[in-house]
Design a protein around this motif. Sequence first.
Motif, PDB file in Angstrom:
ATOM      1  N   SER A 186       2.704  -1.235  -5.983  1.00 33.53           N
ATOM      2  CA  SER A 186       1.607  -2.157  -5.693  1.00 33.53           C
ATOM      3  C   SER A 186       1.233  -3.015  -6.891  1.00 33.53           C
ATOM      4  CB  SER A 186       0.378  -1.366  -5.242  1.00 33.53           C
ATOM      5  OG  SER A 186       0.738  -0.393  -4.293  1.00 33.53           O
ATOM      6  N   ASP A 206     -13.913  -4.285  -0.518  1.00 32.46           N
ATOM      7  CA  ASP A 206     -14.255  -5.595  -1.073  1.00 32.46           C
ATOM      8  C   ASP A 206     -15.197  -5.453  -2.267  1.00 32.46           C
ATOM      9  OD1 ASP A 206     -12.662  -6.691   0.808  1.00 32.46           O
ATOM     10  OD2 ASP A 206     -14.279  -7.326   2.147  1.00 32.46           O
ATOM     11  N   MET A 246      -7.502  -1.597 -12.711  1.00 28.69           N
ATOM     12  CA  MET A 246      -7.066  -0.566 -11.766  1.00 28.69           C
ATOM     13  C   MET A 246      -5.549  -0.592 -11.638  1.00 28.69           C
ATOM     14  SD  MET A 246      -8.684   1.620  -9.768  1.00 28.69           S
ATOM     15  CE  MET A 246      -8.389   2.681  -8.367  1.00 28.69           C
ATOM     16  N   HIS A 260     -15.232  -2.951  -4.232  1.00 30.22           N
ATOM     17  CA  HIS A 260     -14.385  -2.460  -5.319  1.00 30.22           C
ATOM     18  C   HIS A 260     -13.525  -3.596  -5.897  1.00 30.22           C
ATOM     19  CE1 HIS A 260     -11.384   0.851  -6.810  1.00 30.22           C
ATOM     20  NE2 HIS A 260     -12.137   0.380  -7.768  1.00 30.22           N
ATOM     21  N   ARG A 319     -14.292  -6.628  -6.084  1.00 28.20           N
ATOM     22  CA  ARG A 319     -15.130  -7.526  -6.881  1.00 28.20           C
ATOM     23  C   ARG A 319     -15.547  -6.903  -8.208  1.00 28.20           C
ATOM     24  NH1 ARG A 319     -18.341  -7.972  -2.046  1.00 28.20           N
ATOM     25  NH2 ARG A 319     -17.327  -9.465  -0.680  1.00 28.20           N
ATOM     26  N   LEU A 322      -2.649   0.483  -9.348  1.00 26.25           N
ATOM     27  CA  LEU A 322      -2.415   0.947  -7.972  1.00 26.25           C
ATOM     28  C   LEU A 322      -1.028   1.573  -7.819  1.00 26.25           C
ATOM     29  CD1 LEU A 322      -3.976  -2.063  -6.066  1.00 26.25           C
ATOM     30  CD2 LEU A 322      -4.935   0.218  -6.267  1.00 26.25           C
ATOM     31  N   GLY A 323      -0.313   1.711  -8.932  1.00 20.21           N
ATOM     32  CA  GLY A 323       1.012   2.319  -8.876  1.00 20.21           C
ATOM     33  C   GLY A 323       2.100   1.266  -8.828  1.00 20.21           C
ATOM     34  N   HIS A 372       0.833  -1.193   0.000  1.00 17.60           N
ATOM     35  CA  HIS A 372       0.000   0.000   0.000  1.00 17.60           C
ATOM     36  C   HIS A 372       0.870   1.247   0.000  1.00 17.60           C
ATOM     37  CE1 HIS A 372      -3.069   2.896   1.806  1.00 17.60           C
ATOM     38  NE2 HIS A 372      -3.469   2.602   0.584  1.00 17.60           N
ATOM     39  N   LEU A 373       0.917   1.899  -1.149  1.00 17.05           N
ATOM     40  CA  LEU A 373       1.632   3.175  -1.320  1.00 17.05           C
ATOM     41  C   LEU A 373       3.129   3.069  -1.081  1.00 17.05           C
ATOM     42  CD1 LEU A 373      -0.875   5.410   0.717  1.00 17.05           C
ATOM     43  CD2 LEU A 373      -0.853   5.146  -1.753  1.00 17.05           C
ATOM     44  N   SER A 419     -11.191  -8.416   2.492  1.00  9.31           N
ATOM     45  CA  SER A 419     -10.099  -7.616   3.057  1.00  9.31           C
ATOM     46  C   SER A 419     -10.587  -6.870   4.301  1.00  9.31           C
ATOM     47  CB  SER A 419      -9.558  -6.634   2.025  1.00  9.31           C
ATOM     48  OG  SER A 419     -10.517  -5.625   1.760  1.00  9.31           O
TER      49      SER A 419
END
Lengths: 193, 179
Positions: free
Chosen positions: A179, A90, A173, A92, A94, A175-176, A44-45, A84
Motif C-alpha cells: 500500500s 476520513d 503512517m 484519520h 486528515r 500501510l505496508g 488494501h492489504l 473515502s
Amino acid sequence: MKTFKYLLAGLSLALVFPIAQAKPVTYDIDVPGMHASINFKVNHLGYSWLVGRFDKFEGHFVHDAKNPKNEKVEVTIDTRSVNSNHAERDKHLRSDDFLNVSKHPEAKFVSTSVTNQKDGTKLIKGDFTLNGVTKPIEIVANKMGEGDDPWGGYRAGFEGTAEITMKDFGFKMDLGPASAKAYLDLHVEGIRR
Amino acid sequence: MLTNQANQYGVVQIALHWLIALTIFGLFGLGLWMVELTYYSSWYLTAPDIHRSIGVIVVSLMILRLLWRLANPKVVPLATHKTWERKLAHVTHALMYVLILLLGISGYMITTAKGQALQVFDWFSIPAISFGIEYQEDIAGDLHEIFAWSLIGLAVLHIAGALKHHFVVRDNTLKRMLP
C-alpha cells in the motif's frame, strides 16, 4: 439566396474554427457543474483497492492542439475535502498520520512541461505539493474530446493517471509494502474562458 | 440499603459510581492507546470496537444513575463541609455528569458522521442521525478529546477532595460512598 448565406456562414465558421483552435486556449475546470473528479486508490492489504476522492478543488488548463509547449495545467486541492465514505477513516486521513490538513490545507499541481507521446497520450510533468512537500510527478493524460456544449459554451475534457509514493510526501503512517503508493485517477472537463 | 438516604448513598448508587469511575478511566486509557496503534496491530479494529461499545454502555449507565439519583432522596453534604467545599463539589459533580453525556454524544457523532451506524459489540447497532455538519467527524473528534481530558482533570480534583476529607479532615465523606 438564403441557403447561400447559410452556406457562406458555415464555410467561414469552418475556416475560422481550426485557426482558433490552433491557438492556446485556456479552460477553467468545471467545478461549479462538477464535471471533474480527483480520485485515488490505495491497495488494501494486497487484497483489494480502497478508493477515495477529493471533493473540493479548482484549476485551469491551457490546451493547444498544435503545440504542447504552450500547454499548462494548474490545480489546487482542498485536502480537507478528502472523502473515502467512512467518517473515522476520513478523520484519520486528515490527521498528521496522512495529509495533516490543519497544517497543509492545500495541495497543488503545477505543470512544468507537456509533451505529446507517440501513442497519442500527453505526458504532463509537474510539481506536486502535498503535505507541504513538493516533488515532481508525471501525469499521463488522454484527451477525451472537445467541442460546443448545448448551452453556448465550449468544452474540452481529459482523463489522466498518476502515481505517488506516499512516503515521498512525508506521510507518517506506514500501510505496508503493498500500500505504499496512491494511484490517482483524474477526470477533468474545462470550459473555455 | 438499596436506595439513598440523607446521610448515606445506597448500594445501587455506590455500585454505579465505582463501576462508571473505573470504566471511564479504562476508556480514557484505551482511547489514548488505540489512536496510536499501527495499521497492522491486531488491535487496530478491535480496540475502537471495544471503546465504542463500552462507551455506549457507560453512557447508558450514567443516564440510569442520573434517573436513580433524581428518584431517590437527596444525600445532603456533611454539616462540617464548608460552603466553598459544597459549591466546588457540586459544580465538579455536575460537570462530570455533563461531560460524560457530552463524551457519549461527541463519540457517537464521530462514528456516525458519514451515515455509518454505531455497532455495539455484535448485540445491536445505533443508526446514524444526519446533522448536516461539514467535517463533523473532525469537530466531534477534537471535542471528544477536550471533553475527555476535562473529565479526567475533574475526576482528579474529585479524588483529591475525597482523599483530603478521608485522610486530612478525617470525616465520613468518602465512607458514605463505600459499601
